[in-house]
Scaffold this motif. Structure first.
Motif, short mmCIF file in Angstrom:
data_model
loop_
_atom_site.label_atom_id
_atom_site.label_comp_id
_atom_site.label_asym_id
_atom_site.label_seq_id
_atom_site.Cartn_x
_atom_site.Cartn_y
_atom_site.Cartn_z
N GLY A 197 0.76 -1.19 -0.02
CA GLY A 197 -0.22 -0.05 0.00
C GLY A 197 0.69 1.32 0.09
N ASP A 198 2.22 1.06 0.27
CA ASP A 198 2.90 2.33 0.29
C ASP A 198 3.90 2.63 -0.99
OD1 ASP A 198 4.92 0.62 0.75
OD2 ASP A 198 5.42 1.23 2.74
N GLU A 199 3.61 1.83 -2.15
CA GLU A 199 4.70 1.79 -3.31
C GLU A 199 4.57 3.16 -3.69
OE1 GLU A 199 2.22 -0.48 -2.96
OE2 GLU A 199 3.44 -2.37 -2.66
N PHE A 200 3.42 4.00 -3.79
CA PHE A 200 3.39 5.41 -4.40
C PHE A 200 3.24 6.41 -3.24
CE2 PHE A 200 1.77 2.06 -7.66
CZ PHE A 200 2.44 2.68 -8.77
N ALA A 201 3.55 6.15 -2.03
CA ALA A 201 3.29 7.07 -1.09
C ALA A 201 4.40 8.27 -1.15
CB ALA A 201 3.41 6.37 0.46
N PRO A 202 4.06 9.31 -0.72
CA PRO A 202 4.87 10.45 -0.58
C PRO A 202 5.82 10.36 0.49
CG PRO A 202 2.51 11.23 -0.34
CD PRO A 202 2.35 9.81 -0.42
N HIS A 203 7.09 10.58 0.17
CA HIS A 203 8.26 10.60 1.28
C HIS A 203 9.20 11.33 1.09
CE1 HIS A 203 9.36 8.12 -2.08
NE2 HIS A 203 10.77 8.30 -1.59
N VAL A 204 10.28 11.59 2.35
CA VAL A 204 11.25 12.22 2.00
C VAL A 204 12.29 11.21 2.34
CG1 VAL A 204 12.85 13.96 3.29
CG2 VAL A 204 10.31 14.17 3.00
N ASP A 205 13.38 11.04 1.34
CA ASP A 205 14.31 10.04 1.42
C ASP A 205 15.21 10.16 2.82
OD1 ASP A 205 13.34 9.32 -1.12
OD2 ASP A 205 15.19 9.89 -2.37
N LYS A 206 15.64 11.17 3.09
CA LYS A 206 16.47 11.63 4.21
C LYS A 206 15.70 11.10 5.44
CE LYS A 206 20.14 14.25 6.35
NZ LYS A 206 21.21 13.31 5.95
N ALA A 207 14.40 11.39 5.35
CA ALA A 207 13.57 11.26 6.83
C ALA A 207 13.49 9.42 7.21
CB ALA A 207 12.09 11.38 6.68
N ASN A 208 13.85 8.93 6.06
CA ASN A 208 13.71 7.32 6.28
C ASN A 208 15.18 6.66 6.35
OD1 ASN A 208 10.94 7.37 5.87
ND2 ASN A 208 11.03 7.31 3.66
N VAL A 209 16.20 7.33 5.72
CA VAL A 209 17.48 6.83 5.89
C VAL A 209 18.54 8.12 6.14
CG1 VAL A 209 19.42 5.54 4.86
CG2 VAL A 209 17.16 4.64 4.58
N ALA A 210 18.97 8.15 7.21
CA ALA A 210 19.73 9.33 7.76
C ALA A 210 20.81 9.89 7.15
CB ALA A 210 19.95 9.05 9.26
N SER A 211 21.71 8.77 6.39
CA SER A 211 22.88 9.26 6.04
C SER A 211 22.70 9.81 4.59
CB SER A 211 23.79 7.81 5.79
OG SER A 211 23.20 6.95 4.94
N TYR A 212 21.37 9.50 3.91
CA TYR A 212 21.19 9.99 2.52
C TYR A 212 21.38 11.57 2.21
CZ TYR A 212 19.34 5.51 1.23
OH TYR A 212 18.98 4.24 1.09
N ASP A 213 22.32 11.78 1.33
CA ASP A 213 22.49 13.43 1.30
C ASP A 213 21.98 13.68 -0.24
OD1 ASP A 213 23.63 14.53 3.57
OD2 ASP A 213 25.39 13.29 3.08
N TRP A 214 21.95 13.00 -1.10
CA TRP A 214 21.78 12.93 -2.64
C TRP A 214 21.05 11.72 -3.19
CZ3 TRP A 214 21.94 18.19 -4.42
CH2 TRP A 214 22.78 18.89 -3.33
N SER A 215 19.80 11.95 -3.63
CA SER A 215 18.90 10.76 -4.42
C SER A 215 19.11 11.18 -5.83
CB SER A 215 17.53 10.91 -4.03
OG SER A 215 17.44 11.32 -2.52
N ALA A 216 19.27 9.73 -6.78
CA ALA A 216 19.53 9.96 -8.01
C ALA A 216 18.51 8.97 -8.54
CB ALA A 216 20.72 9.70 -8.47
N LEU A 217 17.78 9.07 -9.73
CA LEU A 217 17.11 7.97 -10.42
C LEU A 217 17.61 7.95 -12.03
CD1 LEU A 217 15.01 6.93 -8.47
CD2 LEU A 217 14.92 9.27 -8.40
#
Ligand SMILES: O=C(O)CCC(=O)C(=O)O
Ligand SMILES: [Fe+2]
Length: 292
Positions: A197-217
């Motif tokens: 149920g959360d595959e399309f859920a809004p999120h903040v990457d760093k809220a979930n994994v503290a060490s993330y600084d930059w996200s890339a797709l």
């Protein structure tokens, strides 16, 4: 590419995880579970870290509640950073962590992967993913230290260089990577574990994994051709800003609260991507992927 080997490790990792969960229920936490890199990043073990994690989750929830503007196309560029997360446990690295320089923002670079590379990734992923579990429309393969793979690793390095170059050359360390496939209609059968149920859920990457600084797709599918819907949508207070996946396109953004995002609903097709997260903290980078 040794996909049979991949599958074997994948199943082994799943069994290990399940064993850890069972042991946890009996109040016996296995050592490796507490000391593994992933646990350190996901759930900081210091009291400060745990408090910061709760604060981050709360800020994420508040940001989600505030977002609801009209849909419009994304204009790439810098933007003011959101409130800092995990400040007391993860010190920012000057010249690398998103702040004044380099600033927070969202950008894209086209043709980071060639059409030949995209075609190769598409067929390898489709072949490998047939043997993995599906969570509703989502099938994913985490590229942890147990999964170094030739072509994928090459593209991870390419993404790292492209992001670093765009940011003025800071040293970025791999903190996580995942191959993802969203497919509508979803695959049915034994390997379908059903939607969380959360595959399309809004999120903040760093809220979930503290060490993330930059996200890339890095995308291996094109919106409107390979699938319908499925945009990457940034949820700003005043508008929802859409970025369309295109084969070979790299989208990247600062991982903090300024970049609350989700994937738009998909009506049909297959959407393939490589997600890579970088940290500026050498201590939290993955040892295996750190080398050039
Ligand atoms: O695939 C995308 O466009 C975004 C995925 C995402 O937000 C994530 O994996 O954290
Ligand atoms: Fe994300």
């Amino acid at each position: 590419m040794p996909w049979d080997d991949f599958r074997e490790r994948y199943v082994a990792a799943l069994m290990e995880e399940e064993r850890a969960e069972m042991l946890q229920q009996q109040d016996q936490v296995p050592d490796w579970f507490l000391t593994s890199e992933v646990r350190k990043k996901d759930a900081p073990e210091t009291l400060d870290g745990q408090v910061e994690a709760l604060v981050a989750q709360k800020k994420q929830r508040l940001a989600i509640a505030r977002s609801a503007g009209p849909l419009e196309p994304l204009i790439p560029g810098s933007l003011p950073c959101g409130e800092a997360l995990y400040e007391s446990v993860y010190r920012r690295v000057p010249g690398c962590s998103p702040m004044a320089e380099p600033s927070c923002g969202r950008w894209l670079v086209d043709e980071v992967a060639s059409l030949e590379e995209v075609a190769a990734m598409r067929s390898t992923m489709q072949e490998a993913f047939a043997g993995l579990y599906h969570s509703g429309p989502l099938t994913s393969l985490a590229l942890g230290e147990a999964f170094p793979a030739g072509a994928t690793q090459e593209l991870m390095q390419r993404a790292r260089h492209a992001v670093s170059e765009a940011l003025g050359g800071p040293k970025l360390f791999f903190s996580g990577a995942m191959l993802t496939r969203f497919q509508i209609p979803q695959v049915e059968g034994d390997m379908q574990r059903n939607s969380s149920g959360d595959e399309f859920a809004p999120h903040v990457d760093k809220a979930n994994v503290a060490s993330y600084d930059w996200s890339a797709l890095l995308y291996f599918s094109t919106a409107g051709e390979d699938f319908q819907g499925g945009e990457l949508i940034f949820l700003d207070a005043e508008a929802q800003r859409m970025l369309k996946p295109v084969r070979g396109r790299l989208a990247f953004f600062s991982s903090g609260l300024e970049n609350l995002h989700r994937i738009g609903p998909m009506t049909w097709g297959t959407r393939l991507a490589l997600a890579v997260w970088f940290t500026c903290s050498e201590r939290h980078g993955s040892a295996v992927h750190a080398a050039d």
